[in-house]
Design a protein around this motif. Structure first.
Motif, PDB file in Angstrom:
ATOM      1  N   LEU A   1     116.563   3.293  -7.350  1.00  0.00           N
ATOM      2  CA  LEU A   1     115.182   3.730  -7.528  1.00  0.00           C
ATOM      3  C   LEU A   1     114.659   4.648  -6.423  1.00  0.00           C
ATOM      4  CD1 LEU A   1     113.358   0.661  -9.083  1.00  0.00           C
ATOM      5  CD2 LEU A   1     113.772   2.886 -10.123  1.00  0.00           C
ATOM      6  N   PRO A   2     114.885   4.350  -5.141  1.00  0.00           N
ATOM      7  CA  PRO A   2     114.363   5.266  -4.115  1.00  0.00           C
ATOM      8  C   PRO A   2     115.033   6.641  -4.139  1.00  0.00           C
ATOM      9  CG  PRO A   2     114.923   3.152  -3.148  1.00  0.00           C
ATOM     10  CD  PRO A   2     115.448   3.151  -4.541  1.00  0.00           C
ATOM     11  N   TRP A   3     116.217   6.729  -4.714  1.00  0.00           N
ATOM     12  CA  TRP A   3     117.013   7.953  -4.805  1.00  0.00           C
ATOM     13  C   TRP A   3     117.166   8.633  -3.452  1.00  0.00           C
ATOM     14  CZ3 TRP A   3     120.583   8.427  -7.990  1.00  0.00           C
ATOM     15  CH2 TRP A   3     121.239   9.632  -8.166  1.00  0.00           C
ATOM     16  N   ASP A   4     117.605   7.833  -2.488  1.00  0.00           N
ATOM     17  CA  ASP A   4     117.976   8.365  -1.185  1.00  0.00           C
ATOM     18  C   ASP A   4     119.497   8.387  -1.105  1.00  0.00           C
ATOM     19  OD1 ASP A   4     118.392   5.665  -1.182  1.00  0.00           O
ATOM     20  OD2 ASP A   4     117.242   5.242   0.627  1.00  0.00           O
TER      21      ASP A   4
ATOM     22  N   HIS B   1     110.942  -7.897   0.037  1.00  0.00           N
ATOM     23  CA  HIS B   1     111.455  -7.724  -1.324  1.00  0.00           C
ATOM     24  C   HIS B   1     112.880  -7.176  -1.294  1.00  0.00           C
ATOM     25  CE1 HIS B   1     111.991  -5.607  -5.199  1.00  0.00           C
ATOM     26  NE2 HIS B   1     111.370  -6.671  -5.670  1.00  0.00           N
ATOM     27  N   ARG B   2     113.120  -6.210  -0.444  1.00  0.00           N
ATOM     28  CA  ARG B   2     114.458  -5.607  -0.351  1.00  0.00           C
ATOM     29  C   ARG B   2     115.496  -6.610   0.123  1.00  0.00           C
ATOM     30  NH1 ARG B   2     116.750  -1.926   4.080  1.00  0.00           N
ATOM     31  NH2 ARG B   2     118.638  -1.164   3.101  1.00  0.00           N
ATOM     32  N   TRP B   3     115.176  -7.334   1.193  1.00  0.00           N
ATOM     33  CA  TRP B   3     116.115  -8.315   1.727  1.00  0.00           C
ATOM     34  C   TRP B   3     116.321  -9.478   0.755  1.00  0.00           C
ATOM     35  CZ3 TRP B   3     119.586  -7.847   5.345  1.00  0.00           C
ATOM     36  CH2 TRP B   3     119.431  -6.837   6.284  1.00  0.00           C
TER      37      TRP B   3
ATOM     38  N   PHE C   1     120.493  -5.391 -12.292  1.00  0.00           N
ATOM     39  CA  PHE C   1     119.175  -5.179 -11.691  1.00  0.00           C
ATOM     40  C   PHE C   1     119.308  -4.721 -10.237  1.00  0.00           C
ATOM     41  CE2 PHE C   1     117.149  -8.437 -14.740  1.00  0.00           C
ATOM     42  CZ  PHE C   1     116.949  -7.453 -15.687  1.00  0.00           C
ATOM     43  N   GLY C   2     120.286  -5.265  -9.532  1.00  0.00           N
ATOM     44  CA  GLY C   2     120.502  -4.854  -8.146  1.00  0.00           C
ATOM     45  C   GLY C   2     120.891  -3.396  -8.030  1.00  0.00           C
ATOM     46  N   VAL C   3     121.782  -2.950  -8.904  1.00  0.00           N
ATOM     47  CA  VAL C   3     122.226  -1.548  -8.853  1.00  0.00           C
ATOM     48  C   VAL C   3     121.084  -0.612  -9.237  1.00  0.00           C
ATOM     49  CG1 VAL C   3     123.761   0.144  -9.936  1.00  0.00           C
ATOM     50  CG2 VAL C   3     124.650  -2.053  -9.203  1.00  0.00           C
TER      51      VAL C   3
END
Length: 93
Positions: A77-80, A25-27, A70-72
């Motif tokens: 979302l993970p907030w790392d 999903h990430r890639w 949507f990409g940003v």
């Protein structure tokens, strides 16, 4: 925030092939943004926005803005560290 981290941790460690689904999903999301930017650049260079295709160009630009948005938001979302600096750069622009 702790529930979100626990959910991702559960997905990555306990769900069968959860790590694979998350990674694909990430890639895929990154490749979507990249291919969309390349497509917009190609259409601009070949003059695909000229008459009689102005409405198609405007629709494409709106979809491009939505895709990047949507990409940003997905990046943040993970907030790392990556999400933090992505938000910092976007809000600085």
């Amino acid at each position: 925030v702790t529930d979100a981290f626990a959910s991702i941790e559960y997905l990555m460690t306990s769900v069968n092939f959860g790590w694979l689904v998350r990674s694909v999903h990430r890639w895929s999301a990154s490749m979507m943004v990249l291919s969309m930017l390349l497509h917009v650049f190609r259409v601009y260079l070949t003059g695909g926005f000229k008459k009689p295709r102005e409405l198609t160009w405007v629709t494409g630009v709106i979809m491009a803005v939505l895709t990047v948005s949507f990409g940003v938001t997905g990046y943040s979302l993970p907030w790392d560290q990556v999400g933090y600096w992505a938000c910092k750069i976007v809000t600085g622009v």
